[in-house]
Design an enzyme around this catalytic site. Structure first.
Site, PDB file in Angstrom:
ATOM      1  CE  LYS A  32      -0.237  -0.134   5.064  1.00 26.22           C
ATOM      2  NZ  LYS A  32      -1.064  -0.488   6.233  1.00 26.22           N
ATOM      3  NE  ARG A 125      -5.912   1.228  12.047  1.00 37.42           N
ATOM      4  CZ  ARG A 125      -4.675   1.056  11.587  1.00 37.42           C
ATOM      5  NH1 ARG A 125      -3.693   1.796  12.064  1.00 37.42           N
ATOM      6  NH2 ARG A 125      -4.398   0.168  10.672  1.00 37.42           N
ATOM      7  CE1 TYR A 247      13.571  31.791   2.890  1.00 37.07           C
ATOM      8  CE2 TYR A 247      12.974  29.480   3.040  1.00 37.07           C
ATOM      9  CZ  TYR A 247      13.157  30.619   2.284  1.00 37.07           C
ATOM     10  OH  TYR A 247      12.939  30.586   0.947  1.00 37.07           O
ATOM     11  CG  MET A 294       9.148  23.732  -1.483  1.00 38.27           C
ATOM     12  SD  MET A 294       8.159  24.803  -2.520  1.00 38.27           S
ATOM     13  CE  MET A 294       7.138  25.638  -1.315  1.00 38.27           C
TER      14      MET A 294
HETATM   15  C1  LIG Z   1      -0.272  -1.589   6.884  1.00 39.08           C
HETATM   16  C2  LIG Z   1      -0.883  -2.829   7.379  1.00 39.08           C
HETATM   17  C3  LIG Z   1      -0.107  -3.981   7.564  1.00 39.08           C
HETATM   18  C4  LIG Z   1       1.396  -4.013   7.459  1.00 39.08           C
HETATM   19  O1  LIG Z   1       1.966  -3.547   8.659  1.00 39.08           O
HETATM   20  P1  LIG Z   1       3.547  -3.569   8.903  1.00 39.08           P
HETATM   21  O2  LIG Z   1       3.691  -3.105  10.294  1.00 39.08           O
HETATM   22  O3  LIG Z   1       4.118  -2.593   7.920  1.00 39.08           O
HETATM   23  O4  LIG Z   1       4.016  -4.946   8.660  1.00 39.08           O
HETATM   24  C5  LIG Z   1      -0.766  -5.159   7.890  1.00 39.08           C
HETATM   25  N1  LIG Z   1      -2.105  -5.188   8.053  1.00 39.08           N
HETATM   26  C6  LIG Z   1      -2.879  -4.082   7.918  1.00 39.08           C
HETATM   27  C7  LIG Z   1      -4.339  -4.193   8.125  1.00 39.08           C
HETATM   28  C8  LIG Z   1      -2.297  -2.865   7.588  1.00 39.08           C
HETATM   29  O5  LIG Z   1      -3.057  -1.770   7.487  1.00 39.08           O
END
Ligand SMILES: *Cc1c(COP(=O)(O)O)cnc(C)c1O
Length: 353
Positions: A32, A125, A247, A294
């Site tokens: 992802k 979550r 800056y 930047m």
């Molecule tokens: C991002 C994610 C993972 C991977 O987690 P890592 O700590 O990077 O191995 C696994 N399961 C879910 C549901 C996630 O959102």
């Protein structure tokens, strides 16, 4: 001028290491968010080449992109909305991780290539909470699904409590005649820490990229960082004591010294507040001097002679004495995950096999 060097060989080796460790469990590689900044298509391809068991992403759009890029491996996504195109998901044989009745209803209407149901075992979550399990598993009676959840990595005690909740959900599923063909709970930290939580599959993200999932040491498994970020010096000058730098003059030279300009700024994901983070110049470690802008930042390198075009390592591999993504994260109260995922902007990704 600015490069994000990604070592695909290391990604493949890290995957194999995790696979070896987790076997006989299958290992889903999580790609992802542009493969945590490493480049989703290229990473997915490299993993498919070595027979990755499955790929995981958050959004359905990411999964669709992977199919469009020609990825044939199992793909699962788990952050869905009722407005998502589940017909397309089914046509593309994308597996869905469902966490709400709103999505479940739509998915069951359209049909699904393979259904993963997420239960909230304590992370607070996504996932169905315990109060919904009766209704959930009644609705799924007679079906074959995968069941999954995600750990909060708070403490061993809290993780074990979540595992017990997961087992309780499995029990409710079984009572309602739901066949759970695959259970998955652990991400990287859980995979490395708890053999009993590997079940039929684990979902590993950060470990595939060779990074630590948290403060615990796991270098012994031989995972190595796949990302190295460098920029080439754009300016070099000798200045007097009392020279304000960048800056707001948050850095002022204390004596005559050499300053280098590094063309890597917050547009590239270098956090503006990371003043004081360390970078490697000619094999020596120096702190970033003054505000990160930047496009660029400045480093006071003392009497070191540096040429325009010389390489500065922003982070890479600790074994070469380079600062790590973890250290950069720590310098501004963050973690390696955020560092690698946000790196980009005008920096080019360059791949090594
Ligand atoms: C991002 C994610 C993972 C991977 O987690 P890592 O700590 O990077 O191995 C696994 N399961 C879910 C549901 C996630 O959102």
């Amino acid at each position: 001028m600015r490069e994000i060097q990604v070592d695909l060989g290391r990604i493949q080796t890290n995957y194999r290491t995790l696979k070896q460790l987790a076997q006989p469990a299958k290992v889903m590689a999580v790609v992802k968010a542009n493969a945590y900044g490493h480049g989703m298509h290229v990473v997915a391809q490299a993993l498919e080449e070595i027979g990755v068991d499955a790929l995981g992403v958050a959004d359905l759009n990411e999964a669709i992109e992977l199919r469009s890029a020609g990825i044939k491996t199992r793909i699962m996504c788990w952050l869905l909305q009722p407005s998502d195109d589940f017909q397309l998901a089914k046509d593309l044989e994308i597996e869905l991780g469902v966490s709400s009745f709103e999505v479940l209803t739509k998915v069951l209407e359209v049909g699904v290539h393979h259904l993963h149901v997420k239960v909230d075992t304590g992370l607070g979550r996504n996932g169905f909470v315990q109060a919904d399990w009766e209704r959930l598993f009644s609705a799924l009676a007679g079906k074959s699904i995968s069941l999954f959840s995600h750990l909060a990595n708070t403490s061993e005690e809290a993780d074990l409590k979540q595992q017990a909740e997961f087992e309780a959900a499995l029990e409710v599923a079984s009572v309602h005649g739901v066949e759970v063909t695959e259970r998955h709970l652990a991400a990287t930290a859980g995979t490395l820490s708890y053999p009993a939580m590997r079940y039929e599959m684990v979902r590993v993200g950060i470990g595939v990229y060779g990074l630590n999932p948290d403060e615990r040491e796991f270098a012994t498994f031989g995972l190595r960082p796949a990302m190295r970020v460098v920029a080439r010096v754009a300016n070099f000058k000798r200045v007097e004591a009392g020279q304000g730098v960048s800056y707001g003059y948050r850095y002022v030279t204390q004596r005559p010294t050499n300053l280098i300009l590094v063309p890597f700024g917050y547009a590239e994901g270098m956090p503006r507040i990371a003043q004081g983070a360390k970078v490697l110049v000619a094999g020596k470690s120096f702190e970033i001097s003054g505000r990160i802008a930047m496009d660029q930042f400045v480093v006071d390198v003392g009497d070191l002679e540096v040429s325009i075009g010389d390489e500065v390592v922003i982070f890479g591999d600790t074994e070469n004495g380079e600062p790590t993504a973890e250290e950069l994260g720590a310098s501004y109260g963050s973690i390696n995950y955020e560092v690698v995922t946000r790196i980009g902007g005008r920096a080019q990704r360059v791949y090594k096999k």
